[in-house]
Design an enzyme around this catalytic site. Structure first.
Site, PDB file in Angstrom:
ATOM      1  N   GLY B 122       0.817  -1.219   0.000  1.00 16.47           N
ATOM      2  CA  GLY B 122       0.000   0.000   0.000  1.00 16.47           C
ATOM      3  C   GLY B 122       0.843   1.258   0.000  1.00 16.47           C
ATOM      4  O   GLY B 122       1.282   1.719   1.050  1.00 16.47           O
ATOM      5  N   LEU B 123       1.058   1.789  -1.189  1.00 13.84           N
ATOM      6  CA  LEU B 123       1.829   3.029  -1.296  1.00 13.84           C
ATOM      7  C   LEU B 123       0.965   4.139  -1.885  1.00 13.84           C
ATOM      8  O   LEU B 123       0.795   5.208  -1.290  1.00 13.84           O
ATOM      9  CB  LEU B 123       3.075   2.786  -2.173  1.00 13.84           C
ATOM     10  N   SER B 130       2.288   9.272  -9.050  1.00  8.78           N
ATOM     11  CA  SER B 130       3.687   9.391  -9.494  1.00  8.78           C
ATOM     12  C   SER B 130       4.524  10.078  -8.421  1.00  8.78           C
ATOM     13  O   SER B 130       5.696   9.786  -8.243  1.00  8.78           O
ATOM     14  CB  SER B 130       3.746  10.193 -10.789  1.00  8.78           C
ATOM     15  N   ILE B 155      -4.854  -0.501  -4.699  1.00  7.03           N
ATOM     16  CA  ILE B 155      -4.020  -1.500  -4.043  1.00  7.03           C
ATOM     17  C   ILE B 155      -4.431  -2.903  -4.508  1.00  7.03           C
ATOM     18  O   ILE B 155      -5.567  -3.333  -4.300  1.00  7.03           O
ATOM     19  CB  ILE B 155      -4.113  -1.374  -2.508  1.00  7.03           C
ATOM     20  N   THR B 156      -3.464  -3.588  -5.114  1.00  8.42           N
ATOM     21  CA  THR B 156      -3.730  -4.909  -5.691  1.00  8.42           C
ATOM     22  C   THR B 156      -3.884  -5.968  -4.600  1.00  8.42           C
ATOM     23  O   THR B 156      -3.066  -6.017  -3.673  1.00  8.42           O
ATOM     24  CB  THR B 156      -2.586  -5.292  -6.648  1.00  8.42           C
ATOM     25  N   GLU B 354       2.848   0.629 -10.952  1.00 10.33           N
ATOM     26  CA  GLU B 354       4.228   0.561 -10.448  1.00 10.33           C
ATOM     27  C   GLU B 354       5.159   1.524 -11.182  1.00 10.33           C
ATOM     28  O   GLU B 354       6.281   1.195 -11.538  1.00 10.33           O
ATOM     29  CB  GLU B 354       4.749  -0.888 -10.507  1.00 10.33           C
ATOM     30  N   THR B 356       4.479   5.037 -13.898  1.00  9.38           N
ATOM     31  CA  THR B 356       4.023   5.227 -15.275  1.00  9.38           C
ATOM     32  C   THR B 356       5.225   5.248 -16.220  1.00  9.38           C
ATOM     33  O   THR B 356       6.371   5.370 -15.789  1.00  9.38           O
ATOM     34  CB  THR B 356       3.294   6.580 -15.426  1.00  9.38           C
TER      35      THR B 356
END
Lengths: 380, 376
Positions: B122-123, B130, B155-156, B354, B356
């Protein structure tokens, strides 16, 4: 070439834009998601004359020129790409060949009802084994008494599931190659006509794209469109006209993507400033805008050729379709990129533009076909 | 480079697994938008959720190149599954493996490697994409640990995850130097999945918004050192880019596979030959960049530039190759009868997630100049 718009053209743009913004844009995401044909919108468009752009006034049509039609389709597509192609197919692939090649009786019978939208039109040329090479078509029409009996199928037919009138091409002389193909006006209610598989498409999902099946389908001889054996000429001549509108549709989608990207790039802040202040974003916007304007000019130029009475404009129409479709693909990809993660979601329309645009490189002749058409005109 | 015999064998093993187990449900998860849970379980059963970690931590004990090859083969048939695998391994597990304490590693890596936990990272936040250093989630130190407040976006896998690596600012005034990374267990009170994204593609992967409301993380949940979070997530993202490159490579290969399937029994026109040969060439070039970035990782050489090359190039090739395949095949390719329409939608994420393409170009330009100065 006069680059100013006539009063009619300006009126058409304003009217189409107002309608599209008010009526089409709010529901575009929903009809796309559900793959639902926009019947209600079509009714309203008929009232505004948008379904009778190519139909002369004597048949209750609006009787506009082709530049006006291109402008209208551009504005409609700016709000909803699906509705844009539905309109284009009805006007130029279905109504226009009847206007151009139809008998008086056919015009009387079909055009007034097509003008009011009571009859929606579609165009059946492509088959499972005859896409880029329509001369390979396998659908046959055999004369029996006062009717032709059609057997075969047509695939990827825009409006297929919603239309009542179909311009259909079938082989009347198996030995005569392209000279053995004939055009027909087929009604949905004709015996032996049915709908096949509905396609689940990447984009332009609200277009009732469907297979048409002819199983001993009976078509009266008076529904032959043009002369027997000249169907290939009718088909190609019709596509020359309609490609202008597909170009217009692509310009509309590209313009929508550009508009949204400009707005978003001014609002979205990263690193303490709006992202439109970053050069990589500015370069994208500049390229998107330049390509979109160039595509629009090619489309208008092709429409102008048609309107000025030129009989051969296949080079111009292929060029505008090729360039505009590739422009739309490029511009929509960049628009999603500018939106970043948000662009990948269904919270914004750019993902739909991205899907819709790609389909435009395929139908009414792939980009490969357009290039070959252009090259042939160059080589004579 | 040429893959070693053992890497080739692993690639064949993964190909077989992907075709037999993953491929059959790829279309359905895309249409229905259901999480690829069954595939994740199948990956876990075979150890594929812990390919590059040592056996004593529950992993397969293979290298990063094997892992990249694995992501490639899975993504080749189902990008949603490939992305889930990549995010779990590179983003959810790697930072614990690399920066965690012995206790953290022993506690989490085996569970993650065996798939008992799915890992997430989680960023990104609504206002920090960006500009990752611009995160607004805060962590306040208290007697019992750290109180975390804020939200994360895109968040994946987080609704299915056992752990999420959370980046939070302990002092907004310090900018990137004020960021700490934590290992947050998703059962922690105050951890909430706020909403699920509806996306252009990758419908079978889980993408969610997270909300942290007074989420109390224990003192030993700090990953690495306090205030070292920026360095940790930047290095994590570098490695992650190899797997995103592999994910994109798999999709590009799928586009090529579709063309091969279509043209193998047809007479090709010259333009079709051009399309096929250009795609094949670009896919191979992408493969070389991805594999070489993985080799740098295996040699334990920090290679920001190579990772950015791999991710930038492979993602642009994937989108482009899917487009070319569609053009070459025609209308069938924009229907659900072929996988390539799905790839055209799925692949676009590669240019965004992750980092651009624009961020990749910034990194590459910076690294190229840095190297030039170092060699002068």
């Amino acid at each position: 070439m006069d680059l100013s718009y006539s009063n009619d053209q300006t009126m058409v743009r304003n009217m189409a834009r107002e309608f599209a913004t008010k009526e089409l844009e709010p529901i575009a995401a929903e009809v796309d998601e559900k793959g639902e044909f926009p019947h209600e919108s079509i009714k309203k468009m008929a009232e505004l004359g948008l379904l009778s752009m190519t139909i002369p006034e004597q048949y209750d049509g609006a009787g506009f020129d082709f530049l006006s039609l291109a402008i209208a389709i551009e504005e409609i597509s700016r709000a909803c790409g699906s509705t844009g192609v539905v309109t284009a197919v009805h006007n130029s692939l279905a109504a226009w060949p009847i206007v151009n090649w139809g008998t008086d009786g056919q015009k009387q019978q079909y055009l007034p009802k097509m003008a009011t939208g009571e009859l929606l039109g579609a165009f059946g040329l492509t088959e499972p084994n005859a896409g880029s090479d329509p001369a390979a078509m396998e659908t046959t029409a055999v004369l029996k008494g006062d009717r032709y009996v059609l057997n075969g199928s047509k695939r990827f037919i825009t409006n297929g599931g919603a239309a009542q009138v179909f311009i259909v091409f079938a082989r009347t002389d198996p030995a005569a190659g392209t000279k053995g193909i004939t055009g027909f006006i087929v009604e949905r209610g004709f015996k032996g006509f049915s709908l096949g598989k509905h396609e689940n498409l990447l984009g332009l999902r609200a277009t009732a794209n469907c297979e048409l099946v002819f199983d001993d389908c009976e078509v009266p001889v008076e529904n032959v469109l043009g002369k027997v054996g000249e169907g290939f000429k009718v088909a190609l001549g019709t596509l020359d006209v309609s490609r202008i509108d597909i170009g217009a549709q692509a310009v509309g989608i590209a313009q929508a993507a550009l508009d949204k990207a400009i707005t978003y790039s001014k609002e979205r802040k990263q690193f303490g400033r709006p992202i439109c202040e970053f050069e990589m974003i500015q370069a994208k916007l500049a390229d998107m805008a330049t390509h979109t304007l160039a595509a629009r000019m090619l489309v208008y130029y092709a429409a102008h050729q048609k309107d000025s009475g030129k009989t051969r404009f296949n080079q111009e129409s292929a060029m505008c379709k090729l360039f505009a479709a590739e422009t739309a693909t490029f511009v929509t990809r960049e628009a999603v990129q500018i939106f970043g993660g948000y662009g990948y979601t269904k919270d914004y329309p750019v993902e739909r533009y991205y899907r819709d645009a790609k389909c435009m490189e395929i139908y009414e002749g792939t980009s490969e076909i357009q290039r070959i058409v252009i090259a042939r005109t160059l080589l004579g | 480079m040429i893959l070693s015999e053992s890497h080739q064998q692993f690639k064949r093993e993964l190909r077989r697994f992907a075709v037999e187990v993953v491929a059959p449900g790829a279309g359905a998860c895309d249409v229905g938008g259901a999480f690829v849970e069954g595939n994740v379980r199948a990956l876990a059963e075979r150890g594929y959720l812990g390919i590059p970690w040592p056996k004593d931590l529950g992993g397969m004990g293979l290298d990063y190149l094997s892992y990249a090859v694995g992501v490639e083969e899975v993504s080749r048939v189902c990008a949603s599954t490939g992305l889930t695998m990549a995010a779990h391994t590179s983003l959810g597990t790697y930072p614990i493996y690399k920066f965690g304490t012995k206790a953290q590693k022993e506690k989490y890596i085996p569970r993650l490697a065996r798939g008992e936990y799915l890992g997430a990272f989680g960023l990104t936040e609504p206002n920090a994409g960006s500009d990752a250093a611009g995160i607004e989630t805060t962590a306040r130190k208290t007697g019992q640990g750290y109180l975390v407040n804020g939200s994360k976006r895109f968040i994946t896998s987080a609704s299915y995850a056992g752990t999420v690596i959370v980046a939070a600012s302990m002092d907004r005034k310090l900018g990137r130097k004020g960021i700490t990374c934590f290992i947050a267990e998703t059962r922690t009170p105050g951890f909430k999945v706020a909403s699920k994204e509806r996306k252009l593609g990758l419908s079978g992967s889980d993408t969610v918004e997270l909300a942290f409301e007074e989420m109390l993380l224990p003192p030993d949940s700090v990953l690495g050192k306090e205030l070292d979070g920026y360095r940790i997530f930047m290095e994590t993202l570098d490695g992650g880019r190899i797997s995103i490159g592999a994910f994109c490579l798999g999709m590009a290969q799928c586009a090529l596979d579709t063309m091969v399937e279509w043209f193998k029994d047809r007479n090709m026109t010259q333009l079709e030959q051009k399309a096929l040969s250009d795609v094949a060439t670009q896919v191979e070039a992408a493969r070389q960049l991805v594999y070489s970035a993985a080799q740098f990782k295996d040699a334990d050489i920090r290679a920001d530039k190579q990772c950015a090359f791999a991710k930038l190039f492979a993602s642009e090739v994937a989108v482009w190759a899917a487009g070319v395949a569609i053009d070459a095949i025609g209308p069938l390719a924009v229907t659900d009868r072929m996988p390539v329409a799905r790839v055209y939608r799925d692949a676009k994420l590669g240019e965004i997630g992750e980092g651009t393409s624009e961020v990749m170009r910034m990194i590459i330009a910076k690294e190229v100049l840095k190297e030039a100065k170092e060699t002068l």
